[in-house]
Design an enzyme around this catalytic site. Structure first.
Site, PDB file in Angstrom:
ATOM      1  N   GLU A  55       0.801  -1.161   0.011  1.00 53.83           N
ATOM      2  CA  GLU A  55       0.090   0.051   0.117  1.00 53.83           C
ATOM      3  C   GLU A  55       0.602   1.255   0.046  1.00 53.83           C
ATOM      4  O   GLU A  55       0.756   2.208   0.827  1.00 53.83           O
ATOM      5  CB  GLU A  55      -1.044   0.041   1.190  1.00 53.83           C
TER       6      GLU A  55
HETATM    7  C1  ACM Z   1      -2.057  -5.324   3.730  1.00 56.45           C
HETATM    8  O1  ACM Z   1      -3.219  -5.937   4.178  1.00 56.45           O
HETATM    9  N1  ACM Z   1      -2.067  -4.166   3.724  1.00 56.45           N
HETATM   10  C2  ACM Z   1      -1.135  -6.248   3.584  1.00 56.45           C
END
Ligand code: ACM
Length: 684
Positions: free
Chosen positions: A324
């Site tokens: 992310e």
């Molecule tokens: C995640 O759930 N951002 C690995």
């Protein structure tokens, strides 16, 4: 509710079960209470009684780890039987009730691929566990404990012949200690529960935007400024590693970067991709602060940090997160843009791969294998990096095809409040996999992920257990172990056994409800939480905005996935829905409806004296309505009359209102109620 009705209810339930679930009955006989189900089980005639003279002998290579494990198992057996056994191991191998024979002690600190196999042979004279390693014997001891049964003649182990080994070598639970710090006892008791269902990796998520949870002696400003004082000392980290090793569990740390990195740059704004200052993040979500991959100071600091952590954590694998990263700070920074241009780095993914390759050097220098979330899976990534798939199963399969090893977590996000059944059907290697045998070997296993935005030490056990035991079975047992009803039957047994390890998933619900109820009687609230669950997926973020500093003591926190009353009610409806004939289910149904109606009415009164429950006002009214609607439907069935279209329409409209979340909670019986309402129209 009268005893008479309750008795009838149970008798009827047994009759339904007998009539409609022949295969479940067969499974119950075949699997008893074993979870995960062993690779091979053959039941024999006879039983080995347990008396106060129960003894254990150990031959072959017996280390302290095994001895201590045996003593803990004996303690649990004492707790169940209330017999007090002798304290020492027996020197009489032939005469001992349980004999354990290990060929080697194996690795004192567990490693990926350790032999965890064992055989367990129980006759009416002796139980014998034979295992190549200490860890195999531990797995066998857990199976042994699950076999204990009792009847009017007392406790016994059924005669059986078991040959067992895991399907996957990587069977993990990730605990996020960063968003909500989890004290030592939480980790210890969860490690005990992991061992009970043969999980073998604690993936410890230690740094996040919301907290930096590991002590660094080299760079102490990191934990001092990034943790509000809530961090693990290195001594505590070692204690957890030892505790896990004593249970045959690896501990792999995760230091999430370059995104999810706010807590790093609170003390070191100079390695961020935009000028600071930064503060520890209190909100849940995805944030901008990102390490600067074009700054040599970043690598200088990380090299020091990784060297220190590589020495602290003995496991071969180290997780660098990598998820992310939206690259907003990178896009906005002219210096970073210029670097990319000068070095022919075409986009942010490539820049992150550049960063990862630099990290990989440090890790390899320190003897570590790098692992990261599937965003790191980009062209140019060296093949010795492990891909941790969370966004879909495709990344895992693609990675395996290209020569990478991988671990699956997509489908095992236990923070999303889905039922155990939903996770249970997810397989790291589904039956229709297109991977070759060689590629399949690269799929190492899976991990359940306990992200901790909304879990406190009081509630975390209930978010992990018992559902993770179903996931543990998926990782250990043969692929064809997949009957959902039988899974739930055994899950309930295992769930109760977890309590002997100090797990709080059951008992803390009553505690939280008492607190909410201002110490009034909680029976009515218990009826409510037996049919409601927290909203699924990430909807809690929207419908009940809170921060990392908010109390997690609301009704949503007391409520749990797989609400039991709803599971039972829905099963009852499912059983009769086929022929829309609810005549024979009227007694158990009426018991539900009367309970809902009464509890809803009582709750409305109690809320007047319990301000923390004010948000449950509409839920209480809805519970009462559900009881009333159900009672009306039951009356129709009882009288043999059919309902009018107007009546059905009115009830369905009410149900549509009841179905809407309130206080982040949803009734789990609405679909079944609709089936019931429809059925009042008659079967033609
Ligand atoms: C995640 O759930 N951002 C690995």
């Amino acid at each position: 509710m009268s005893k008479f009705l309750i008795n009838i209810f149970f008798v009827l339930t047994l009759i339904f079960a007998a009539a409609l679930m022949i295969s479940a009955q067969d499974l119950q006989t075949a699997r008893r209470n074993l979870m995960p189900v062993p690779a091979s089980v053959k039941w024999n005639n006879g039983r080995l009684p347990v008396t106060k003279n129960f003894t254990v002998a150990a031959t072959g290579k017996t280390d302290e780890r095994l001895k201590n494990y045996i003593f803990r198992v004996m303690r649990r057996l004492e707790g169940r039987t209330i017999f007090e056994f002798g304290r020492d191991l027996s020197s009489d191998a032939a005469g001992a009730v349980l004999l354990i024979e290990t060929q080697s002690t194996g690795n004192a600190i567990p490693q990926l691929g350790d032999d965890e196999s064992y055989n367990l042979e129980i006759t009416d004279r002796q139980a014998k566990i034979t295992a190549p390693t200490t860890v195999g014997a531990m797995r066998g001891l857990e199976t042994f404990l699950q076999l204990l049964e009792g009847d009017k003649n007392g406790f016994y182990f059924p005669a059986v012949s078991i040959q067992d080994k895991p399907r996957f070598v990587w069977r993990g639970l990730m605990i996020d200690s960063a968003r909500h710090f989890q004290p030592m006892e939480v980790l210890r008791r969860n490690l005990d529960a992991m061992a009970a269902v043969k999980l073998n990796v604690l993936h410890w998520h230690l740094t996040e935007d919301q907290g930096f949870r590991v002590e660094s002696k080299k760079l102490p400003e990191l934990h001092r400024m990034g943790s509000d004082g809530n961090f693990y000392t290195q001594e505590q980290i070692r204690e957890i590693i030892d505790y896990a090793a004593a249970r045959g569990i690896r501990v792999m740390p995760e230091f999430d970067m370059p995104g999810h990195a706010t807590a790093w740059v609170v003390s070191h704004p100079e390695i961020a991709s935009a000028p600071g200052p930064y503060k520890i993040e209190r909100q849940p979500g995805v944030f901008d602060p990102t390490l600067d991959p074009t700054n040599e100071a970043t690598y200088k600091l990380l090299e020091v940090f990784f060297r220190e952590m590589a020495a602290l954590f003995p496991d071969k694998y180290m997780h660098i997160g990598g998820d992310e990263n939206e690259g907003k700070q990178w896009n906005a920074n002219p210096k970073i843009q210029a670097f990319m241009k000068a070095n022919d780095i075409k986009d942010n993914h490539a820049l992150q791969t550049y960063f990862n390759k630099r990290l990989l050097k440090f890790l390899e220098k320190n003897g570590k294998i790098m692992m990261g979330w599937d965003e790191i899976f980009q062209p140019d990534l060296p093949k010795n990096v492990v891909i941790h798939s969370w966004r879909g199963q495709k990344a895992l399969a693609d990675a395996a095809k290209q020569g990478y090893t991988g671990v699956l977590s997509n489908g095992y996000y236990i923070d999303l409040a889905f039922p155990a059944a939903q996770h249970y059907v997810v397989d790291p290697l589904p039956v229709d996999t297109t991977l070759t045998a060689e590629e399949q070997k690269r799929v190492l296993g899976g991990e359940a992920t306990m992200w901790s935005e909304w879990v406190s030490p009081e509630t975390i056990d209930s978010r992990i257990w018992p559902r993770t035991a179903a996931i543990a079975e998926r990782f250990w047992s043969p692929q064809n172990v997949n009957n959902i009803d039988d899974m739930y039957r055994r899950l309930d047994v295992v769930s109760a056994q977890f309590e002997e390890l100090g797990l709080t998933h059951r008992k803390n619900q009553a505690m939280l409800l008492r607190r909410l109820a201002n110490n009034q009687d909680i029976s009515a609230l218990q009826t409510l939480v037996s049919v409601i669950e927290p909203v699924k997926e990430y909807r809690r973020f929207q419908v009940r905005p809170q921060t990392m500093l908010s109390p997690l003591t609301g009704l949503i926190d007391a409520s749990q996935p797989d609400a039991k009353g709803a599971l039972e009610f829905n099963k009852l409806i499912r059983t009769y829905a086929k022929d829309k004939d609810f005549q024979n289910a009227l007694i158990p149904l009426s018991i539900f409806f009367a309970d809902w109606k009464n509890s809803g009415a009582i709750l409305k009164k109690q809320i007047e004296k319990a301000p923390a429950l004010a948000e449950a006002n509409q839920l209480a009214a809805d519970l009462e309505s559900l009881g009333e609607i159900g009672s009306e439907a039951a009356d129709l069935f009882r009288s043999g009359k059919k309902s009018s279209a107007d009546w059905r329409e009115a009830k369905l409209k009410t149900l549509a209102e009841i179905a809407k979340q309130k206080a982040g909670l949803e009734f789990q019986v609405v679909e079944s109620m609709k089936i019931l309402i429809d059925a009042t129209a008659g079967s033609n």
